[in-house]
Design a protein around this motif. Sequence first.
Motif, PDB file in Angstrom:
ATOM      1  N   THR A  46       0.857  -1.191   0.000  1.00  0.00           N
ATOM      2  CA  THR A  46       0.000   0.000   0.000  1.00  0.00           C
ATOM      3  C   THR A  46       0.895   1.244   0.000  1.00  0.00           C
ATOM      4  OG1 THR A  46      -0.015   0.215   2.413  1.00  0.00           O
ATOM      5  CG2 THR A  46      -1.731  -1.195   1.425  1.00  0.00           C
ATOM      6  N   PHE A  47       0.278   2.396  -0.238  1.00  0.00           N
ATOM      7  CA  PHE A  47       1.037   3.651  -0.190  1.00  0.00           C
ATOM      8  C   PHE A  47       1.648   3.813   1.204  1.00  0.00           C
ATOM      9  CE2 PHE A  47       1.728   8.189   0.191  1.00  0.00           C
ATOM     10  CZ  PHE A  47       2.178   8.549  -1.066  1.00  0.00           C
ATOM     11  N   ASP A  48       0.843   3.559   2.229  1.00  0.00           N
ATOM     12  CA  ASP A  48       1.303   3.798   3.602  1.00  0.00           C
ATOM     13  C   ASP A  48       2.427   2.853   4.013  1.00  0.00           C
ATOM     14  OD1 ASP A  48      -0.486   5.810   3.744  1.00  0.00           O
ATOM     15  OD2 ASP A  48      -1.934   4.777   5.020  1.00  0.00           O
ATOM     16  N   ASN A  49       2.277   1.542   3.734  1.00  0.00           N
ATOM     17  CA  ASN A  49       3.371   0.658   4.183  1.00  0.00           C
ATOM     18  C   ASN A  49       4.641   0.871   3.348  1.00  0.00           C
ATOM     19  OD1 ASN A  49       2.781  -1.067   1.967  1.00  0.00           O
ATOM     20  ND2 ASN A  49       1.704  -2.584   3.218  1.00  0.00           N
ATOM     21  N   THR A  50       4.489   1.389   2.131  1.00  0.00           N
ATOM     22  CA  THR A  50       5.673   1.696   1.314  1.00  0.00           C
ATOM     23  C   THR A  50       6.386   2.939   1.852  1.00  0.00           C
ATOM     24  OG1 THR A  50       4.578   0.742  -0.614  1.00  0.00           O
ATOM     25  CG2 THR A  50       6.459   2.171  -1.041  1.00  0.00           C
ATOM     26  N   VAL A  51       5.630   3.984   2.179  1.00  0.00           N
ATOM     27  CA  VAL A  51       6.234   5.200   2.762  1.00  0.00           C
ATOM     28  C   VAL A  51       6.971   4.846   4.048  1.00  0.00           C
ATOM     29  CG1 VAL A  51       5.765   7.402   3.919  1.00  0.00           C
ATOM     30  CG2 VAL A  51       4.558   6.827   1.830  1.00  0.00           C
ATOM     31  N   GLU A  52       6.327   4.014   4.855  1.00  0.00           N
ATOM     32  CA  GLU A  52       6.925   3.682   6.156  1.00  0.00           C
ATOM     33  C   GLU A  52       8.256   2.965   5.962  1.00  0.00           C
ATOM     34  OE1 GLU A  52       5.190   0.779   8.753  1.00  0.00           O
ATOM     35  OE2 GLU A  52       6.840   1.342  10.109  1.00  0.00           O
ATOM     36  N   LEU A  53       8.255   1.964   5.073  1.00  0.00           N
ATOM     37  CA  LEU A  53       9.493   1.204   4.857  1.00  0.00           C
ATOM     38  C   LEU A  53      10.562   2.099   4.217  1.00  0.00           C
ATOM     39  CD1 LEU A  53      11.006  -1.471   5.002  1.00  0.00           C
ATOM     40  CD2 LEU A  53       9.932  -2.135   2.837  1.00  0.00           C
ATOM     41  N   MET A  54      10.157   2.915   3.228  1.00  0.00           N
ATOM     42  CA  MET A  54      11.140   3.783   2.580  1.00  0.00           C
ATOM     43  C   MET A  54      11.776   4.739   3.580  1.00  0.00           C
ATOM     44  SD  MET A  54      10.808   6.631  -0.405  1.00  0.00           S
ATOM     45  CE  MET A  54      10.181   7.830   0.742  1.00  0.00           C
ATOM     46  N   SER A  55      10.971   5.312   4.458  1.00  0.00           N
ATOM     47  CA  SER A  55      11.577   6.285   5.381  1.00  0.00           C
ATOM     48  C   SER A  55      12.510   5.606   6.382  1.00  0.00           C
ATOM     49  CB  SER A  55      10.544   7.172   6.072  1.00  0.00           C
ATOM     50  OG  SER A  55       9.369   6.484   6.281  1.00  0.00           O
ATOM     51  N   ARG A  56      12.234   4.355   6.710  1.00  0.00           N
ATOM     52  CA  ARG A  56      13.172   3.637   7.596  1.00  0.00           C
ATOM     53  C   ARG A  56      14.470   3.312   6.858  1.00  0.00           C
ATOM     54  NH1 ARG A  56      10.486  -1.472   9.650  1.00  0.00           N
ATOM     55  NH2 ARG A  56      12.232  -1.539  11.104  1.00  0.00           N
ATOM     56  N   ILE A  57      14.365   2.915   5.599  1.00  0.00           N
ATOM     57  CA  ILE A  57      15.582   2.593   4.825  1.00  0.00           C
ATOM     58  C   ILE A  57      16.416   3.853   4.591  1.00  0.00           C
ATOM     59  CG2 ILE A  57      16.434   1.739   2.584  1.00  0.00           C
ATOM     60  CD1 ILE A  57      13.805   0.042   2.465  1.00  0.00           C
ATOM     61  N   ARG A  58      15.730   4.981   4.444  1.00  0.00           N
ATOM     62  CA  ARG A  58      16.402   6.249   4.155  1.00  0.00           C
ATOM     63  C   ARG A  58      17.321   6.734   5.286  1.00  0.00           C
ATOM     64  NH1 ARG A  58      17.503   6.581  -0.696  1.00  0.00           N
ATOM     65  NH2 ARG A  58      16.012   7.409  -2.170  1.00  0.00           N
ATOM     66  N   ARG A  59      17.266   6.079   6.434  1.00  0.00           N
ATOM     67  CA  ARG A  59      18.231   6.437   7.496  1.00  0.00           C
ATOM     68  C   ARG A  59      19.640   5.992   7.110  1.00  0.00           C
ATOM     69  NH1 ARG A  59      14.895   3.345  11.973  1.00  0.00           N
ATOM     70  NH2 ARG A  59      13.028   4.611  12.005  1.00  0.00           N
ATOM     71  N   TYR A  60      19.736   5.138   6.110  1.00  0.00           N
ATOM     72  CA  TYR A  60      21.035   4.569   5.721  1.00  0.00           C
ATOM     73  C   TYR A  60      21.406   5.077   4.332  1.00  0.00           C
ATOM     74  CZ  TYR A  60      19.453   1.769   9.579  1.00  0.00           C
ATOM     75  OH  TYR A  60      18.975   1.395  10.811  1.00  0.00           O
ATOM     76  N   GLU A  61      22.691   4.890   3.990  1.00  0.00           N
ATOM     77  CA  GLU A  61      23.164   5.464   2.722  1.00  0.00           C
ATOM     78  C   GLU A  61      22.876   4.595   1.510  1.00  0.00           C
ATOM     79  OE1 GLU A  61      27.255   6.472   3.119  1.00  0.00           O
ATOM     80  OE2 GLU A  61      26.805   8.124   4.483  1.00  0.00           O
ATOM     81  N   VAL A  62      22.498   3.352   1.748  1.00  0.00           N
ATOM     82  CA  VAL A  62      22.342   2.404   0.642  1.00  0.00           C
ATOM     83  C   VAL A  62      21.279   2.903  -0.362  1.00  0.00           C
ATOM     84  CG1 VAL A  62      20.617   1.017   1.912  1.00  0.00           C
ATOM     85  CG2 VAL A  62      22.034  -0.081   0.177  1.00  0.00           C
ATOM     86  N   PRO A  63      21.565   2.769  -1.671  1.00  0.00           N
ATOM     87  CA  PRO A  63      20.548   3.143  -2.660  1.00  0.00           C
ATOM     88  C   PRO A  63      19.277   2.305  -2.498  1.00  0.00           C
ATOM     89  CG  PRO A  63      22.678   2.801  -3.723  1.00  0.00           C
ATOM     90  CD  PRO A  63      22.825   2.344  -2.300  1.00  0.00           C
ATOM     91  N   CYS A  64      18.169   2.906  -2.856  1.00  0.00           N
ATOM     92  CA  CYS A  64      16.890   2.262  -2.588  1.00  0.00           C
ATOM     93  C   CYS A  64      15.925   2.506  -3.753  1.00  0.00           C
ATOM     94  CB  CYS A  64      16.354   2.885  -1.303  1.00  0.00           C
ATOM     95  SG  CYS A  64      14.813   2.228  -0.791  1.00  0.00           S
ATOM     96  N   ALA A  65      15.472   1.430  -4.366  1.00  0.00           N
ATOM     97  CA  ALA A  65      14.569   1.548  -5.523  1.00  0.00           C
ATOM     98  C   ALA A  65      13.265   0.819  -5.225  1.00  0.00           C
ATOM     99  CB  ALA A  65      15.234   0.955  -6.756  1.00  0.00           C
ATOM    100  N   PHE A  66      12.254   1.130  -6.033  1.00  0.00           N
ATOM    101  CA  PHE A  66      10.907   0.581  -5.791  1.00  0.00           C
ATOM    102  C   PHE A  66      10.394  -0.093  -7.047  1.00  0.00           C
ATOM    103  CE2 PHE A  66       6.209   1.826  -5.011  1.00  0.00           C
ATOM    104  CZ  PHE A  66       5.964   0.660  -4.306  1.00  0.00           C
ATOM    105  N   GLU A  67       9.857  -1.293  -6.874  1.00  0.00           N
ATOM    106  CA  GLU A  67       9.153  -1.962  -7.974  1.00  0.00           C
ATOM    107  C   GLU A  67       7.694  -1.561  -7.873  1.00  0.00           C
ATOM    108  OE1 GLU A  67      10.308  -6.094  -7.188  1.00  0.00           O
ATOM    109  OE2 GLU A  67      10.989  -6.155  -9.258  1.00  0.00           O
ATOM    110  N   LEU A  68       7.285  -0.721  -8.770  1.00  0.00           N
ATOM    111  CA  LEU A  68       5.946  -0.129  -8.695  1.00  0.00           C
ATOM    112  C   LEU A  68       4.955  -1.056  -9.389  1.00  0.00           C
ATOM    113  CD1 LEU A  68       4.080   2.217  -8.092  1.00  0.00           C
ATOM    114  CD2 LEU A  68       5.097   3.477  -9.966  1.00  0.00           C
ATOM    115  N   SER A  69       4.097  -1.703  -8.581  1.00  0.00           N
ATOM    116  CA  SER A  69       3.158  -2.635  -9.213  1.00  0.00           C
ATOM    117  C   SER A  69       1.710  -2.221  -8.990  1.00  0.00           C
ATOM    118  CB  SER A  69       3.411  -4.062  -8.720  1.00  0.00           C
ATOM    119  OG  SER A  69       3.426  -4.106  -7.329  1.00  0.00           O
ATOM    120  N   ASP A  70       1.526  -0.979  -8.572  1.00  0.00           N
ATOM    121  CA  ASP A  70       0.169  -0.440  -8.420  1.00  0.00           C
ATOM    122  C   ASP A  70       0.283   1.084  -8.404  1.00  0.00           C
ATOM    123  OD1 ASP A  70      -2.270   0.495  -7.549  1.00  0.00           O
ATOM    124  OD2 ASP A  70      -2.464  -0.953  -5.915  1.00  0.00           O
TER     125      ASP A  70
END
Length: 242
Positions: A46-70
């Motif tokens: 969902t939009f909400d669980n994706t935002v939540e996970l992205m903001s947690r990953i964003r605490r780190y420097e690792v690149p982060c991409a999304f497979e958009l399936s909706d």
Amino acid sequence: MRPSFYSGWKHVFKLDPDREIGDDALEAICASGTDAILVGGSSGVTFDNTVELMSRIRRYEVPCAFELSDPACAVPGFDGYFIPSVLNTKRSEWLIGHHVDALRDYGHLMPWESIVGEAYLVLNPDSTVARLTEADARIGSDAAVAYAQVADRLWNVPVLYVEYSGTFGDMELLSRIRASLKQAHLFYGGGIDGPDKAAQAARRADTVVVGNLIYDQLAAALATVHAVNQAVKEKDYVLRKR
Ligand SMILES: CC(C)=CCC/C(C)=C/CC/C(C)=C/CC/C(C)=C/CC/C(C)=C/CC/C(C)=C/CC/C(C)=C/COP(=O)(O)OP(=O)(O)O
Ligand SMILES: O=P(O)(O)OC[C@@H](O)CO
Ligand SMILES: [Mg+2]
């Protein structure tokens, strides 16, 4: 110019917004030396669980991409976006139909400079993605190679994703697909349960994706990073000596 943010990725961890991961495990994954975190799932995203996970990953420097399936989950702020299409689906909406609907409605909003099309070849009939998309996953090897060539040589797709989600795939077939490609970047994912299988996949694919193992056996998942890098070094050495 096509976006190429993924071109140097050898190993990635795939995190599913629909699954829980604790802070310590997430830190270990993000600081593991993996090349990137890929966020995606085929159900419950969902939009909400994706935002939540992205903001947690964003605490780190690792690149982060999304497979958009909706389209309803189009969360801004990732380093890049993959838009999957399933090559061997029996239902054209998973190949092109949903994409046309989404672009008709949202085409003007697309950040094209960070979007990459991803052609999925779904080969585990028991996976969620196979069931969802009614993929004809029981095709033989000759047909699988033919699908790969249609995507690569006729359609010039940037990324071909050989997807065995949940089970380890046929490495002989992966070698045949590798040899048949002219230009596509090859992702392999499915059933990697530790360093040995990760190395086998890394000898054949450009990028190895480790998913469920993160949630099942974190230490084994972390060990795949080194295994992939080592296998790639050995592969490069052999190629240089030829
Ligand atoms: C910020 C931004 C990008 C704005 C753009 C605006 C916007 C709304 C654009 C929409 C653009 C667009 C074209 C969207 C795509 C439309 C769509 C519905 C396409 C279909 C995609 C598709 C084929 C989905 C099927 C499932 C699939 C292939 C998912 C990929 C990930 C995957 C296979 C995960 C595996 O997960 P899982 O099932 O969890 O695996 P396990 O069971 O083994 O755990
Ligand atoms: O979860 P596993 O089986 O590792 O598969 C990874 C990935 O290819 C799923 O889309
Ligand atoms: Mg999953």
